[in-house]
Design a protein around this motif. Structure first.
Motif, PDB file in Angstrom:
ATOM      1  N   GLU A 183       0.872  -1.178   0.000  1.00  0.00           N
ATOM      2  CA  GLU A 183       0.000   0.000   0.000  1.00  0.00           C
ATOM      3  C   GLU A 183       0.905   1.223   0.000  1.00  0.00           C
ATOM      4  O   GLU A 183       1.872   1.291   0.749  1.00  0.00           O
ATOM      5  CB  GLU A 183      -0.902  -0.034   1.257  1.00  0.00           C
ATOM      6  CG  GLU A 183      -1.570   1.268   1.627  1.00  0.00           C
ATOM      7  CD  GLU A 183      -2.548   1.777   0.579  1.00  0.00           C
ATOM      8  OE1 GLU A 183      -3.461   1.026   0.214  1.00  0.00           O
ATOM      9  OE2 GLU A 183      -2.365   2.925   0.119  1.00  0.00           O
ATOM     10  N   GLU A 195       1.101   6.076   3.265  1.00  0.00           N
ATOM     11  CA  GLU A 195       1.858   5.733   4.465  1.00  0.00           C
ATOM     12  C   GLU A 195       0.979   5.505   5.697  1.00  0.00           C
ATOM     13  O   GLU A 195       1.126   4.489   6.401  1.00  0.00           O
ATOM     14  CB  GLU A 195       2.867   6.850   4.746  1.00  0.00           C
ATOM     15  CG  GLU A 195       3.876   6.483   5.816  1.00  0.00           C
ATOM     16  CD  GLU A 195       4.751   7.676   6.197  1.00  0.00           C
ATOM     17  OE1 GLU A 195       4.653   8.730   5.530  1.00  0.00           O
ATOM     18  OE2 GLU A 195       5.502   7.547   7.166  1.00  0.00           O
ATOM     19  N   LEU A 196       0.063   6.431   5.941  1.00  0.00           N
ATOM     20  CA  LEU A 196      -0.755   6.325   7.155  1.00  0.00           C
ATOM     21  C   LEU A 196      -1.542   5.015   7.153  1.00  0.00           C
ATOM     22  O   LEU A 196      -1.614   4.306   8.166  1.00  0.00           O
ATOM     23  CB  LEU A 196      -1.713   7.522   7.237  1.00  0.00           C
ATOM     24  CG  LEU A 196      -2.650   7.549   8.440  1.00  0.00           C
ATOM     25  CD1 LEU A 196      -1.866   7.667   9.741  1.00  0.00           C
ATOM     26  CD2 LEU A 196      -3.642   8.709   8.329  1.00  0.00           C
ATOM     27  N   LEU A 197      -2.118   4.696   5.975  1.00  0.00           N
ATOM     28  CA  LEU A 197      -2.918   3.482   5.876  1.00  0.00           C
ATOM     29  C   LEU A 197      -2.023   2.249   6.034  1.00  0.00           C
ATOM     30  O   LEU A 197      -2.367   1.295   6.743  1.00  0.00           O
ATOM     31  CB  LEU A 197      -3.635   3.457   4.522  1.00  0.00           C
ATOM     32  CG  LEU A 197      -4.614   2.314   4.310  1.00  0.00           C
ATOM     33  CD1 LEU A 197      -5.695   2.323   5.378  1.00  0.00           C
ATOM     34  CD2 LEU A 197      -5.257   2.405   2.930  1.00  0.00           C
ATOM     35  N   ASP A 247       0.920   1.961   7.545  1.00  0.00           N
ATOM     36  CA  ASP A 247       1.407   1.811   8.921  1.00  0.00           C
ATOM     37  C   ASP A 247       0.310   1.304   9.849  1.00  0.00           C
ATOM     38  O   ASP A 247       0.541   0.431  10.687  1.00  0.00           O
ATOM     39  CB  ASP A 247       1.935   3.156   9.442  1.00  0.00           C
ATOM     40  CG  ASP A 247       3.233   3.531   8.738  1.00  0.00           C
ATOM     41  OD1 ASP A 247       3.744   2.684   7.973  1.00  0.00           O
ATOM     42  OD2 ASP A 247       3.713   4.661   8.934  1.00  0.00           O
ATOM     43  N   SER A 248      -0.926   1.863   9.679  1.00  0.00           N
ATOM     44  CA  SER A 248      -1.958   1.455  10.636  1.00  0.00           C
ATOM     45  C   SER A 248      -2.437   0.033  10.386  1.00  0.00           C
ATOM     46  O   SER A 248      -2.704  -0.704  11.333  1.00  0.00           O
ATOM     47  CB  SER A 248      -3.152   2.408  10.661  1.00  0.00           C
ATOM     48  OG  SER A 248      -3.057   3.374   9.714  1.00  0.00           O
ATOM     49  N   ILE A 249      -2.548  -0.369   9.105  1.00  0.00           N
ATOM     50  CA  ILE A 249      -2.952  -1.760   8.841  1.00  0.00           C
ATOM     51  C   ILE A 249      -1.884  -2.700   9.400  1.00  0.00           C
ATOM     52  O   ILE A 249      -2.194  -3.696  10.075  1.00  0.00           O
ATOM     53  CB  ILE A 249      -3.152  -2.010   7.332  1.00  0.00           C
ATOM     54  CG1 ILE A 249      -4.344  -1.215   6.813  1.00  0.00           C
ATOM     55  CG2 ILE A 249      -3.375  -3.494   7.069  1.00  0.00           C
ATOM     56  CD1 ILE A 249      -4.567  -1.354   5.320  1.00  0.00           C
ATOM     57  N   GLN A 278       0.232  -2.219  11.776  1.00  0.00           N
ATOM     58  CA  GLN A 278       0.200  -2.232  13.244  1.00  0.00           C
ATOM     59  C   GLN A 278      -0.965  -3.071  13.752  1.00  0.00           C
ATOM     60  O   GLN A 278      -0.807  -3.919  14.635  1.00  0.00           O
ATOM     61  CB  GLN A 278       0.073  -0.800  13.767  1.00  0.00           C
ATOM     62  CG  GLN A 278       0.213  -0.720  15.277  1.00  0.00           C
ATOM     63  CD  GLN A 278      -0.111   0.680  15.813  1.00  0.00           C
ATOM     64  OE1 GLN A 278      -0.352   1.608  15.046  1.00  0.00           O
ATOM     65  NE2 GLN A 278      -0.095   0.822  17.131  1.00  0.00           N
ATOM     66  N   GLY A 279      -2.145  -2.841  13.139  1.00  0.00           N
ATOM     67  CA  GLY A 279      -3.329  -3.581  13.565  1.00  0.00           C
ATOM     68  C   GLY A 279      -3.145  -5.081  13.373  1.00  0.00           C
ATOM     69  O   GLY A 279      -3.513  -5.887  14.235  1.00  0.00           O
ATOM     70  N   GLU A 282      -0.678  -6.437  15.889  1.00  0.00           N
ATOM     71  CA  GLU A 282      -1.294  -6.545  17.212  1.00  0.00           C
ATOM     72  C   GLU A 282      -2.266  -7.712  17.272  1.00  0.00           C
ATOM     73  O   GLU A 282      -2.587  -8.201  18.338  1.00  0.00           O
ATOM     74  CB  GLU A 282      -1.988  -5.222  17.579  1.00  0.00           C
ATOM     75  CG  GLU A 282      -0.971  -4.152  17.940  1.00  0.00           C
ATOM     76  CD  GLU A 282      -1.592  -2.780  18.197  1.00  0.00           C
ATOM     77  OE1 GLU A 282      -0.833  -1.848  18.454  1.00  0.00           O
ATOM     78  OE2 GLU A 282      -2.837  -2.660  18.136  1.00  0.00           O
ATOM     79  N   ALA A 283      -2.752  -8.137  16.086  1.00  0.00           N
ATOM     80  CA  ALA A 283      -3.637  -9.303  16.054  1.00  0.00           C
ATOM     81  C   ALA A 283      -2.829 -10.593  15.955  1.00  0.00           C
ATOM     82  O   ALA A 283      -3.407 -11.670  15.807  1.00  0.00           O
ATOM     83  CB  ALA A 283      -4.597  -9.181  14.872  1.00  0.00           C
ATOM     84  N   PHE A 301     -12.804   1.229   4.755  1.00  0.00           N
ATOM     85  CA  PHE A 301     -13.389  -0.012   5.263  1.00  0.00           C
ATOM     86  C   PHE A 301     -13.275   0.009   6.781  1.00  0.00           C
ATOM     87  O   PHE A 301     -12.582   0.847   7.354  1.00  0.00           O
ATOM     88  CB  PHE A 301     -12.632  -1.219   4.704  1.00  0.00           C
ATOM     89  CG  PHE A 301     -11.151  -1.084   4.890  1.00  0.00           C
ATOM     90  CD1 PHE A 301     -10.543  -1.494   6.064  1.00  0.00           C
ATOM     91  CD2 PHE A 301     -10.372  -0.485   3.904  1.00  0.00           C
ATOM     92  CE1 PHE A 301      -9.180  -1.328   6.245  1.00  0.00           C
ATOM     93  CE2 PHE A 301      -9.015  -0.319   4.087  1.00  0.00           C
ATOM     94  CZ  PHE A 301      -8.409  -0.744   5.262  1.00  0.00           C
ATOM     95  N   VAL A 302     -13.975  -0.915   7.406  1.00  0.00           N
ATOM     96  CA  VAL A 302     -13.850  -1.053   8.856  1.00  0.00           C
ATOM     97  C   VAL A 302     -12.739  -2.078   9.105  1.00  0.00           C
ATOM     98  O   VAL A 302     -12.731  -3.134   8.476  1.00  0.00           O
ATOM     99  CB  VAL A 302     -15.188  -1.510   9.468  1.00  0.00           C
ATOM    100  CG1 VAL A 302     -15.058  -1.720  10.963  1.00  0.00           C
ATOM    101  CG2 VAL A 302     -16.263  -0.489   9.156  1.00  0.00           C
ATOM    102  N   PHE A 303     -11.807  -1.779  10.001  1.00  0.00           N
ATOM    103  CA  PHE A 303     -10.640  -2.639  10.168  1.00  0.00           C
ATOM    104  C   PHE A 303     -11.037  -4.051  10.590  1.00  0.00           C
ATOM    105  O   PHE A 303     -10.421  -5.027  10.168  1.00  0.00           O
ATOM    106  CB  PHE A 303      -9.671  -2.021  11.185  1.00  0.00           C
ATOM    107  CG  PHE A 303      -8.362  -2.745  11.231  1.00  0.00           C
ATOM    108  CD1 PHE A 303      -7.496  -2.717  10.149  1.00  0.00           C
ATOM    109  CD2 PHE A 303      -7.998  -3.487  12.350  1.00  0.00           C
ATOM    110  CE1 PHE A 303      -6.300  -3.393  10.181  1.00  0.00           C
ATOM    111  CE2 PHE A 303      -6.799  -4.173  12.382  1.00  0.00           C
ATOM    112  CZ  PHE A 303      -5.943  -4.125  11.295  1.00  0.00           C
ATOM    113  N   ALA A 304     -12.109  -4.136  11.400  1.00  0.00           N
ATOM    114  CA  ALA A 304     -12.559  -5.456  11.846  1.00  0.00           C
ATOM    115  C   ALA A 304     -12.922  -6.336  10.643  1.00  0.00           C
ATOM    116  O   ALA A 304     -12.697  -7.545  10.653  1.00  0.00           O
ATOM    117  CB  ALA A 304     -13.757  -5.302  12.770  1.00  0.00           C
TER     118      ALA A 304
END
Lengths: 224, 474
Positions: A7, A10-12, A14-16, A18-19, A22-23, A103-106
């Motif tokens: 992707e 950058e923000l997207l 990094d956050s995906i 990280q998420g 963490e999962a 989208f919703v991360f879940a």
């Protein structure tokens, strides 16, 4: 389970990443198509999360090249393009799923879990090995009805063993599926995790479930 | 006159047919009536000659020798015929019983030939009269007749009644025949016109099927009459232009959606992941900084879109002020200095002495910031970039150039299209989404100037801005 994320935003990215970490997933992230292709060809990823509009090499071309080489990684396309023809083209080129931004991360997590289950040909979200239950949707583990608290990485480790229950999972498999390039790990980390897992799962008076095949790897299951 | 083409053609055809049929009827009527009159005249002359043959000199007197009495047509009956025999001296020698004691109007033909004319008969009716002059025969033993008597003039006249009746019948017949023929012709014309105009209906049908979803369809020029070919051609051209415009708009909407969706997805995911568990305060701060940067990029994108939309709609107001161009250049360059330094760019700049100019400062600032941003972003690391200002002929020429240009001339021709990017697989999302140069173009046009792009020697990209020293509000 090891995931490659390609992707450019950058923000997207990094956050995906990280998420997902963490999962409990091992995640490698690439910011353009060429880098993504290099990663994808270098490692056996369980799932590839792929943006379509990428610098240098667009997502559909990347996917086409991977499928030409018969790469079996399950691919989830993640894009802002929502026209039907884009979806059809992506799926026809060998993508397994399609998620439109935003989208919703879940939901992304749920789709990644579903793709992992498909990869290991497990249809039911709950894997049972003797009296051990691994609920891959809720990411919860129970032994003989008792809930077992695991860290995300420990859970990922157990899920990998459970998805191949009865088969030997080699140390190389574990490396490839549970660690990403950023993991600063010692070579004995696998042994450390096995020790932690055994402590949490095994109970006195109950059969051992995690067995070491010296020189090969590990097997989850009751030994006959 | 507007309305149905079919009706117009039919009305024109019908009017022409009415004129033609009316003229035809009149010509036919006049000819037939003249022929009838000629026949009547010939009959009258023949009758006059027959009567003349019966006229002879007997015992010095001119008599008409009717062996079997007066012919019935000369008796006093309705529509009777008349004759009267005159001497050359103007005395009546004989007259038909139908005349009683009245006279026909006296007429002496100028020569031997019979003279025919219209007269009013003694009974007051219109009639036709023929007059012949002749010398009646006489017996061989008769003495020559008195020269004062001879030659005699015989006048025969007949009522016009039959001819008038025949003419009325003719008029009626011709009227009815022409009317019927006219109706048939008009009906036939209507059918033919409808048939001839059927291709128009077919084209209309095909045009009505063209919708925004089927703009790629073209009207088939096969089986189209020659007269309609230009229309079909123009319509197809119009469809092509419409299709291109729709595709542009569609691509534009998709681009806008993409440019907003991706950062939105980034914000949503970042916040969702962040809130999924408790974090250190440093993590929150880092996230807030990242989100703020994204929101500002989105803000700039929306602003650019709005300015572009307003400029294209001609709804952008120009506020002219006088200011120092060098000061504006400093102000615009300031935020890019650090980035240029970090990319080790060698920056050269002049134009400190250009002096004051009058234009819309804010809009020129937007243009300059866009050009500087592009140059700093796309110059090769360690490359050169220059800002060069000149003032030829009362105009300002501002050149912003950078090395490391990878665009071909063909690619550069698209640089003023919205959302166009040099990299076909596109550069990173967020900044440089392909709105900067189109915006510069619109703004420079608004300020009475222009902007053009050039690829000069060995990979140097040059943006050339020209504008008046004194912008005028148009």
């Amino acid at each position: 389970m090891r995931i490659l994320l390609v992707e450019d935003f950058e923000l997207l990215r990094d956050s995906i990443a990280q998420g997902l970490r963490e999962a409990g997933y091992a995640v490698d992230a690439a910011s353009d198509g060429e880098e993504g292709l290099w990663y994808a060809e270098s490692n056996p990823y369980d799932v590839l999360i792929l943006d379509l509009m990428l610098p240098k090499l667009d997502g559909l071309s990347l996917l086409g090249r991977l499928r030409e080489k018969n790469t079996q990684t399950h691919v989830l396309i993640l894009t802002a393009r929502d026209a039907t023809e884009d979806r059809v083209r992506g799926l026809d080129l060998g993508a397994d799923d399609y998620l439109v931004k935003p989208f919703v991360f879940a939901e992304l997590l749920a789709r990644v879990r579903a793709l992992v289950r498909r990869k290991y040909q497990v249809k039911a979200p709950v894997i049972r090995v003797a009296d051990l239950e691994v609920d891959t949707s809720a990411r919860r583990v129970r032994r003989a009805g008792r809930a077992v608290e695991l860290s995300a990485r420990e859970y990922a480790f157990l899920e990998l063993l459970a998805s191949r229950a009865g088969q030997v999972v080699t140390r190389a498999d574990i490396w490839n599926h549970l660690y990403d390039f950023n993991s600063a790990t010692e070579s004995n980390v696998v042994e450390v995790f096995i020790a932690h897992l055994r402590k949490k799962i095994e109970e006195p008076g109950r059969p051992r479930l995690i067995h070491t095949r010296r020189g090969h790897g590990y097997v989850l299951g009751e030994v006959q | 006159m507007t309305g149905s083409l079919r009706r117009r053609i039919l009305a024109g055809t019908a009017a022409a047919l009415v004129v033609v049929f009316a003229a035809l009827a009149v010509v036919l009527y006049v000819s037939v009536r003249a022929w009838l009159l000629g026949e009547m005249d010939r009959g009258l002359v023949a009758q006059a000659r027959a009567l003349a043959a019966l006229t002879e000199v007997h015992h010095g007197r001119v008599i008409m020798d009717f062996d079997s009495g007066q012919p019935p047509e000369f008796l006093a009956v309705e529509h009777a015929q008349f004759f009267e025999l005159w001497t050359s001296g103007g005395n009546v020698l004989a007259r038909s019983p139908s005349l009683g004691d009245r006279d026909l109007s006296h007429q002496v033909p100028p020569g031997e030939a019979p003279a025919v004319r219209f007269v009013t008969l003694p009974n007051g009716r219109a009639g036709r009269q023929v007059a012949i002059t002749f010398s009646p025969g006489h017996d061989a033993n008769e003495a020559p007749t008195d020269a004062a008597i001879l030659p005699v003039t015989l006048q025969v006249a007949r009522d016009m009644h039959d001819l008038t009746r025949a003419a009325a019948s003719l008029r009626r017949i011709f009227g009815i025949a022409c009317g019927a023929a006219l109706l048939i012709c008009v009906g036939l014309s209507g059918w033919l016109i409808r048939r001839a105009l059927r291709p128009l209906d077919a084209i209309a049908g095909r045009i009505s099927q063209v919708g925004t979803r089927r703009l790629a369809d073209r009207l088939d020029a096969n089986n189209v009459p020659t007269e309609l070919l230009p229309i079909v051609g123009r319509l197809n051209e119009l469809l092509s232009r419409l299709e291109a415009a729709f595709n542009r708009e569609r691509a534009f909407s998709a681009d806008v959606a993409h440019e907003l969706r991706t950062p939105l997805a980034g914000l949503e995911t970042a916040l969702e992941v962040c809130l999924s568990r408790p974090r250190e305060s440093g993590d929150y701060q880092k996230l807030a900084t990242q989100c703020l940067r994204t929101v500002r990029d989105m803000h700039a994108l929306v602003d650019n879109l709005l300015v572009l939309a307003r400029a294209e709609a001609g709804a952008l107001a120009v506020r002219l002020t006088q200011f120092d161009l060098a000061a504006l250049l400093d102000e615009c360059w300031e935020p890019f200095g650090a980035r240029a330094a970090s990319r080790r760019l060698l920056v050269s700049r002049n134009g400190h002495g250009v002096g004051p100019i009058t234009t819309d400062r804010e809009k020129l600032r937007l243009v300059l910031c866009n050009l500087f941003d592009n140059a700093v972003t796309y110059a090769d690391p360690g490359g050169r970039m220059s800002i060069d200002v000149r003032r030829p002929n009362g105009r300002i020429e501002l050149h912003v150039s950078n090395t490391g240009n990878r665009l071909t001339c063909q690619q550069m021709s698209h640089a003023f299209e919205r959302f166009w990017r040099g990299d076909p697989a596109r550069a990173e999302t967020g900044a440089h989404c392909g709105l900067g140069l189109p915006l510069c173009k619109e703004l420079m046009t608004l300020l009475g100037g222009d902007i053009s792009l050039e690829s000069t020697e060995a990979g140097t990209f040059l943006a050339k801005v020209t504008m008046p020293m004194q912008a005028a509000i148009t």
